[in-house]
Write a protein that holds these residues in place. Structure first.
Motif, PDB file in Angstrom:
ATOM      1  N   ALA A  39       0.821  -1.212   0.000  1.00  0.00           N
ATOM      2  CA  ALA A  39       0.000   0.000   0.000  1.00  0.00           C
ATOM      3  C   ALA A  39       0.856   1.263   0.000  1.00  0.00           C
ATOM      4  N   ILE A  40       0.297   2.328  -0.554  1.00  0.00           N
ATOM      5  CA  ILE A  40       0.892   3.665  -0.479  1.00  0.00           C
ATOM      6  C   ILE A  40      -0.056   4.520   0.357  1.00  0.00           C
ATOM      7  N   VAL A  41       0.476   5.121   1.419  1.00  0.00           N
ATOM      8  CA  VAL A  41      -0.345   5.879   2.367  1.00  0.00           C
ATOM      9  C   VAL A  41       0.031   7.355   2.266  1.00  0.00           C
ATOM     10  N   CYS A  42      -0.943   8.179   1.965  1.00  0.00           N
ATOM     11  CA  CYS A  42      -0.692   9.617   1.843  1.00  0.00           C
ATOM     12  C   CYS A  42      -1.884  10.373   2.413  1.00  0.00           C
ATOM     13  N   PRO A  43      -1.802  11.689   2.513  1.00  0.00           N
ATOM     14  CA  PRO A  43      -2.962  12.443   3.010  1.00  0.00           C
ATOM     15  C   PRO A  43      -4.127  12.373   2.026  1.00  0.00           C
ATOM     16  N   ALA A  44      -5.334  12.348   2.536  1.00  0.00           N
ATOM     17  CA  ALA A  44      -6.492  12.547   1.667  1.00  0.00           C
ATOM     18  C   ALA A  44      -6.403  13.939   1.053  1.00  0.00           C
ATOM     19  N   PHE A  45      -6.905  14.077  -0.150  1.00  0.00           N
ATOM     20  CA  PHE A  45      -6.770  15.322  -0.886  1.00  0.00           C
ATOM     21  C   PHE A  45      -7.644  16.432  -0.311  1.00  0.00           C
ATOM     22  N   VAL A 295       0.688  13.601   6.650  1.00  0.00           N
ATOM     23  CA  VAL A 295       0.786  12.405   7.490  1.00  0.00           C
ATOM     24  C   VAL A 295       1.912  12.639   8.484  1.00  0.00           C
ATOM     25  N   GLU A 296       1.543  13.097   9.667  1.00  0.00           N
ATOM     26  CA  GLU A 296       2.498  13.281  10.742  1.00  0.00           C
ATOM     27  C   GLU A 296       1.761  13.279  12.073  1.00  0.00           C
ATOM     28  N   GLU A 297       2.487  12.973  13.112  1.00  0.00           N
ATOM     29  CA  GLU A 297       1.874  12.839  14.436  1.00  0.00           C
ATOM     30  C   GLU A 297       1.135  14.107  14.836  1.00  0.00           C
ATOM     31  N   GLY A 298      -0.047  13.903  15.438  1.00  0.00           N
ATOM     32  CA  GLY A 298      -0.844  15.012  15.917  1.00  0.00           C
ATOM     33  C   GLY A 298      -1.809  15.583  14.911  1.00  0.00           C
ATOM     34  N   ARG A 299      -1.701  15.185  13.655  1.00  0.00           N
ATOM     35  CA  ARG A 299      -2.620  15.662  12.620  1.00  0.00           C
ATOM     36  C   ARG A 299      -3.881  14.802  12.613  1.00  0.00           C
ATOM     37  N   PRO A 300      -5.000  15.353  12.129  1.00  0.00           N
ATOM     38  CA  PRO A 300      -6.175  14.521  11.913  1.00  0.00           C
ATOM     39  C   PRO A 300      -5.860  13.372  10.961  1.00  0.00           C
ATOM     40  N   ALA A 301      -6.399  12.211  11.249  1.00  0.00           N
ATOM     41  CA  ALA A 301      -6.107  11.013  10.449  1.00  0.00           C
ATOM     42  C   ALA A 301      -7.027  10.958   9.237  1.00  0.00           C
ATOM     43  N   ARG A 302      -6.828  11.875   8.325  1.00  0.00           N
ATOM     44  CA  ARG A 302      -7.580  11.902   7.065  1.00  0.00           C
ATOM     45  C   ARG A 302      -6.623  11.381   6.002  1.00  0.00           C
ATOM     46  N   LEU A 303      -6.755  10.105   5.687  1.00  0.00           N
ATOM     47  CA  LEU A 303      -5.729   9.386   4.940  1.00  0.00           C
ATOM     48  C   LEU A 303      -6.297   8.745   3.679  1.00  0.00           C
ATOM     49  N   LEU A 304      -5.456   8.651   2.672  1.00  0.00           N
ATOM     50  CA  LEU A 304      -5.746   7.940   1.438  1.00  0.00           C
ATOM     51  C   LEU A 304      -4.775   6.776   1.320  1.00  0.00           C
ATOM     52  N   VAL A 305      -5.317   5.583   1.139  1.00  0.00           N
ATOM     53  CA  VAL A 305      -4.503   4.374   1.005  1.00  0.00           C
ATOM     54  C   VAL A 305      -4.703   3.816  -0.392  1.00  0.00           C
ATOM     55  N   LEU A 306      -3.614   3.728  -1.152  1.00  0.00           N
ATOM     56  CA  LEU A 306      -3.654   3.220  -2.520  1.00  0.00           C
ATOM     57  C   LEU A 306      -3.091   1.809  -2.577  1.00  0.00           C
ATOM     58  N   ASP A 307      -3.599   1.020  -3.490  1.00  0.00           N
ATOM     59  CA  ASP A 307      -3.089  -0.327  -3.724  1.00  0.00           C
ATOM     60  C   ASP A 307      -1.870  -0.243  -4.631  1.00  0.00           C
ATOM     61  N   GLY A 308      -0.700  -0.310  -4.034  1.00  0.00           N
ATOM     62  CA  GLY A 308       0.529  -0.213  -4.808  1.00  0.00           C
ATOM     63  C   GLY A 308       0.792  -1.407  -5.699  1.00  0.00           C
ATOM     64  N   ASP A 309      -0.012  -2.470  -5.534  1.00  0.00           N
ATOM     65  CA  ASP A 309       0.123  -3.660  -6.375  1.00  0.00           C
ATOM     66  C   ASP A 309      -1.026  -3.768  -7.373  1.00  0.00           C
ATOM     67  N   SER A 310      -1.758  -2.683  -7.591  1.00  0.00           N
ATOM     68  CA  SER A 310      -2.794  -2.695  -8.626  1.00  0.00           C
ATOM     69  C   SER A 310      -2.139  -2.835  -9.992  1.00  0.00           C
ATOM     70  N   ASP A 311      -2.915  -3.221 -10.985  1.00  0.00           N
ATOM     71  CA  ASP A 311      -2.355  -3.359 -12.334  1.00  0.00           C
ATOM     72  C   ASP A 311      -1.757  -2.042 -12.821  1.00  0.00           C
ATOM     73  N   ASN A 312      -2.307  -0.943 -12.362  1.00  0.00           N
ATOM     74  CA  ASN A 312      -1.839   0.372 -12.785  1.00  0.00           C
ATOM     75  C   ASN A 312      -0.565   0.804 -12.069  1.00  0.00           C
ATOM     76  N   LEU A 313      -0.430   0.482 -10.789  1.00  0.00           N
ATOM     77  CA  LEU A 313       0.684   1.004  -9.984  1.00  0.00           C
ATOM     78  C   LEU A 313       1.806  -0.007  -9.751  1.00  0.00           C
ATOM     79  N   ALA A 314       1.550  -1.287  -9.985  1.00  0.00           N
ATOM     80  CA  ALA A 314       2.588  -2.300  -9.743  1.00  0.00           C
ATOM     81  C   ALA A 314       3.838  -1.981 -10.558  1.00  0.00           C
ATOM     82  N   GLY A 315       4.988  -2.043  -9.891  1.00  0.00           N
ATOM     83  CA  GLY A 315       6.258  -1.780 -10.556  1.00  0.00           C
ATOM     84  C   GLY A 315       6.686  -0.331 -10.535  1.00  0.00           C
ATOM     85  N   ALA A 316       5.888   0.555  -9.958  1.00  0.00           N
ATOM     86  CA  ALA A 316       6.272   1.970  -9.881  1.00  0.00           C
ATOM     87  C   ALA A 316       7.512   2.130  -9.015  1.00  0.00           C
TER      88      ALA A 316
END
Length: 338
Positions: A39-45, A295-316
């Protein structure tokens, strides 16, 4: 809750392998560790400029000018909004809000037409949504009083001094469109000392200097500006001087997809994927006075989790570029919006 994967941590979006620990809706810890997750974990937009009410008329008005499409009071979208019944309007907004959440947006800044009833309609649409909204009323100060501030159409349409005083007195946001069609409304907009500007397509040297001196952030909407034919916002020049955030503008003209906006911006301008991701997250949060977007301590946990092994993102080989230039709604594994 624990989320594992490649985490784009902090303002630098430093890719680290590890986990995000969420407690009571807040990021309690970001731990670097070896984990078994693609997975790739980043802030929600954070979508810094929307007109969600336009959801009733997607792709209407082919061949019309910008003024014919959206200028108040008789542009096509305003006529369609007046003709729509409330149930139709709310139902259309619910569909757009659902898409926004599914495609990774956690927060948006809305310029809401229709006065008091317009604000009430989007509040109704948001009733069952986890999205965080900053709703700016338009047309009347009464709308501002029940909203989170006022979103002005442009300084050539009215003076807006009364609305600016009202927002300042109420400690609410005041945003204004400026420089979308030409440069004539930029200085009058700046004279109002707004909390932020929208578009600035036709900004000139003097305007850049004034923006820098006053530290006023700008929300840019490159796809919208292209489709309406008004030009290309000078993103690189603005970035040298102030905080620049990304918005998708009218649902009338564009899908409210931050993935599409990021990809378009990254490929149109000579700026890094990291800067584009900031524009789509923390910069929009700061423009609106919010604490999310990182994504850092103390921030609201508004997160986007992407499937890094999807057909589109695998191998990035570069997680940040993959998120900004390649990922889409089909790659979303989870959107965490406490």
């Amino acid at each position: 809750m624990i989320v594992e994967g490649t985490i784009l941590r902090g303002r630098a979006f430093e890719p680290i392998e590890g986990r995000v620990v969420v407690e009571n809706g807040e990021i309690a810890a970001v731990e670097e560790d070896s984990v078994d997750s693609d997975a790739i974990v980043c802030p929600a937009f954070v979508n810094a400029h929307t007109h969600i009410g336009d959801s009733i008329a997607k792709e209407a008005g082919e061949g019309l000018t910008l003024e014919e499409l959206v200028a108040p009071p008789d542009g096509l979208k305003h006529r369609l909004l007046r003709e729509a019944d409330r149930e139709e309007l709310v139902a259309a907004m619910v569909r757009s809000l659902s898409f926004m959440k599914r495609s990774g947006t956690g927060t948006f800044v809305e310029f809401r037409e229709g006065g008091v009833e317009g604000v009430r309609a989007i509040r109704a649409a948001l009733a069952d949504s986890p999205l965080q909204s900053v709703v700016l009323g338009r047309e009347t100060t009464d709308a501002m009083e029940i909203a989170d501030g006022f979103g002005a159409s442009g300084a050539n349409d009215a003076e807006f001094q009364q609305e600016r005083r009202a927002t300042r007195d109420a400690r609410k946001l005041f945003g204004i469109h400026a420089g979308e069609v030409d440069s004539s409304d930029i200085n009058p907009a700046l004279d109002l000392d707004p909390d932020f500007l929208v578009h600035m397509v036709h900004a000139e040297s003097l305007h850049f200097e004034r923006v820098e001196d006053s530290e006023i952030p700008v929300a840019v909407c490159p796809r919208s500006n292209l489709v309406t034919g008004v030009g290309r916002p000078p993103v690189e020049e603005l970035m040298k001087r102030t905080t620049v955030a990304l918005g998708t503008d009218n649902v009338f003209l564009n899908s409210p997809s931050m993935f599409r906006e990021m990809e378009f911006t990254a490929k149109l301008y000579d700026i890094s994927a990291r800067d584009v991701l900031r524009m789509a997250t923390v910069n929009g949060a700061e423009l609106a006075g919010l604490d999310c977007g990182l994504v850092e301590e103390g921030r609201p946990a508004r997160l986007l989790v992407l499937d890094g092994d999807s057909d589109n993102l695998a191998g990035a080989k570069n997680a940040i570029r993959a998120v900004v230039r390649r990922a889409g709604a089909d790659d979303v594994e989870q959107v965490i919006l406490p």
